[in-house]
Design a protein around this motif. Sequence first.
Motif, PDB file in Angstrom:
ATOM      1  N   ILE A 172      -3.613 -42.838  -0.557  1.00  0.00           N
ATOM      2  CA  ILE A 172      -2.405 -42.232  -1.115  1.00  0.00           C
ATOM      3  C   ILE A 172      -2.733 -41.308  -2.285  1.00  0.00           C
ATOM      4  O   ILE A 172      -2.252 -40.177  -2.367  1.00  0.00           O
ATOM      5  N   VAL A 173      -3.572 -41.781  -3.197  1.00  0.00           N
ATOM      6  CA  VAL A 173      -3.893 -41.016  -4.410  1.00  0.00           C
ATOM      7  C   VAL A 173      -4.803 -39.841  -4.083  1.00  0.00           C
ATOM      8  O   VAL A 173      -4.697 -38.769  -4.682  1.00  0.00           O
ATOM      9  N   GLN A 174      -5.716 -40.046  -3.148  1.00  0.00           N
ATOM     10  CA  GLN A 174      -6.660 -39.010  -2.712  1.00  0.00           C
ATOM     11  C   GLN A 174      -7.443 -38.457  -3.899  1.00  0.00           C
ATOM     12  O   GLN A 174      -8.091 -39.198  -4.603  1.00  0.00           O
ATOM     13  N   GLN A 175      -7.359 -37.145  -4.141  1.00  0.00           N
ATOM     14  CA  GLN A 175      -8.214 -36.527  -5.155  1.00  0.00           C
ATOM     15  C   GLN A 175      -7.566 -36.410  -6.532  1.00  0.00           C
ATOM     16  O   GLN A 175      -8.112 -35.757  -7.419  1.00  0.00           O
ATOM     17  N   LYS A 176      -6.402 -37.016  -6.715  1.00  0.00           N
ATOM     18  CA  LYS A 176      -5.757 -36.949  -8.031  1.00  0.00           C
ATOM     19  C   LYS A 176      -6.650 -37.631  -9.081  1.00  0.00           C
ATOM     20  O   LYS A 176      -7.249 -38.672  -8.822  1.00  0.00           O
ATOM     21  N   PRO A 177      -6.739 -37.048 -10.275  1.00  0.00           N
ATOM     22  CA  PRO A 177      -7.456 -37.727 -11.357  1.00  0.00           C
ATOM     23  C   PRO A 177      -6.859 -39.117 -11.578  1.00  0.00           C
ATOM     24  O   PRO A 177      -5.653 -39.309 -11.446  1.00  0.00           O
ATOM     25  N   ARG A 178      -7.729 -40.059 -11.892  1.00  0.00           N
ATOM     26  CA  ARG A 178      -7.263 -41.436 -12.023  1.00  0.00           C
ATOM     27  C   ARG A 178      -7.827 -42.084 -13.285  1.00  0.00           C
ATOM     28  O   ARG A 178      -9.015 -41.949 -13.585  1.00  0.00           O
ATOM     29  N   LEU A 179      -6.960 -42.779 -14.002  1.00  0.00           N
ATOM     30  CA  LEU A 179      -7.360 -43.568 -15.163  1.00  0.00           C
ATOM     31  C   LEU A 179      -7.168 -45.031 -14.799  1.00  0.00           C
ATOM     32  O   LEU A 179      -6.045 -45.473 -14.559  1.00  0.00           O
ATOM     33  N   ILE A 180      -8.264 -45.765 -14.719  1.00  0.00           N
ATOM     34  CA  ILE A 180      -8.193 -47.179 -14.368  1.00  0.00           C
ATOM     35  C   ILE A 180      -8.025 -48.007 -15.631  1.00  0.00           C
ATOM     36  O   ILE A 180      -8.831 -47.924 -16.563  1.00  0.00           O
ATOM     37  N   LEU A 181      -6.972 -48.803 -15.661  1.00  0.00           N
ATOM     38  CA  LEU A 181      -6.644 -49.638 -16.814  1.00  0.00           C
ATOM     39  C   LEU A 181      -6.845 -51.102 -16.455  1.00  0.00           C
ATOM     40  O   LEU A 181      -6.122 -51.654 -15.620  1.00  0.00           O
ATOM     41  N   LEU A 182      -7.834 -51.722 -17.064  1.00  0.00           N
ATOM     42  CA  LEU A 182      -8.082 -53.143 -16.834  1.00  0.00           C
ATOM     43  C   LEU A 182      -7.193 -53.922 -17.788  1.00  0.00           C
ATOM     44  O   LEU A 182      -7.531 -54.136 -18.953  1.00  0.00           O
ATOM     45  N   ASN A 183      -6.034 -54.343 -17.287  1.00  0.00           N
ATOM     46  CA  ASN A 183      -5.050 -55.021 -18.121  1.00  0.00           C
ATOM     47  C   ASN A 183      -5.350 -56.524 -18.199  1.00  0.00           C
ATOM     48  O   ASN A 183      -6.117 -57.058 -17.410  1.00  0.00           O
ATOM     49  N   LYS A 184      -4.702 -57.159 -19.170  1.00  0.00           N
ATOM     50  CA  LYS A 184      -4.902 -58.589 -19.427  1.00  0.00           C
ATOM     51  C   LYS A 184      -6.364 -58.864 -19.786  1.00  0.00           C
ATOM     52  O   LYS A 184      -6.931 -59.899 -19.431  1.00  0.00           O
TER      53      LYS A 184
END
Length: 287
Positions: free
Chosen positions: A47-59
């Motif tokens: 779905i996201v494909q090539q969009k820039p992504r910021l991964i947030l490791l929550n908790k």
Amino acid sequence: MTIQWFPGHMAKARREVSEKIKYVDIVFELIDARLPLSSRNPMMDQIVQQKPRLILLNKGDLADADQNKKWQQYFSEQGYHTLVINAQQNKGVNKIVPEAKKALKEKLARERSKGLKPRAIRAMCIGIPNVGKSTLMNRLVGKKIAITGNKPGVTKGQQWLRSGTDLELLDTPGILWPKFEDQEIGKKLALTGAIKDQLLHLDELAMYGLQFFARFYPARLANRYNLTEEETFLPTAELLMLISKKRGYKEDYDRASEMIIQEIRSGKLGSYTLDRWEELGATINEK
């Protein structure tokens, strides 16, 4: 124990996310720091494909601090911008917008070179149920707009929220995938509360949790339930019965199982990470 859960509103949300991804500059992918791989929806890559992504490791406070560092390094090496946060306690949330600007540095520079006026970054927040998305949204926006809850599936619709002058957020419901090919992933998600308890066999889930702590954190298990070192190595069924007896539940193993699960989820056995970085290679090879 076979675990499956894919309510109708999740299928609808998946379609809506696919339709609206074109309107955002960046995707905030929120995952549970206790299971950095298992809490990532594999459908999102499509779905996201090539969009820039910021991964947030929550908790991040509930996860093993050493494992947090290793997983953050792993995702960074994969080319993702990554932060460890605790939305509930508002730790690290103030770093999200600056990190998003770093991820979009080239895009923003191109817009400036074309003479376009500065505008708010448009972001989509995605993640599986109960990973803390609504809490994060509320922190970013600064007031209670997104609906929150301590059970999965609270957010059913999508809404745009504004965070100051720098960020516009598109909230989405938590989306699980239709089938867990690896039941181990289902158990990990269930143990952290991403799947409704009504769909689970609590005794099996409790024994899974006990087995994990006996392997990686035996001293904590012994301290919490007043066990000897030798008792932590008992077969998990016997260990469950022993803890039930020590806690006064006698042969009410359902109540004992529920108690154990809740204590693991709430961090009373200490911080822990179910997806172990040191087992990463084996996990990937199995897939």
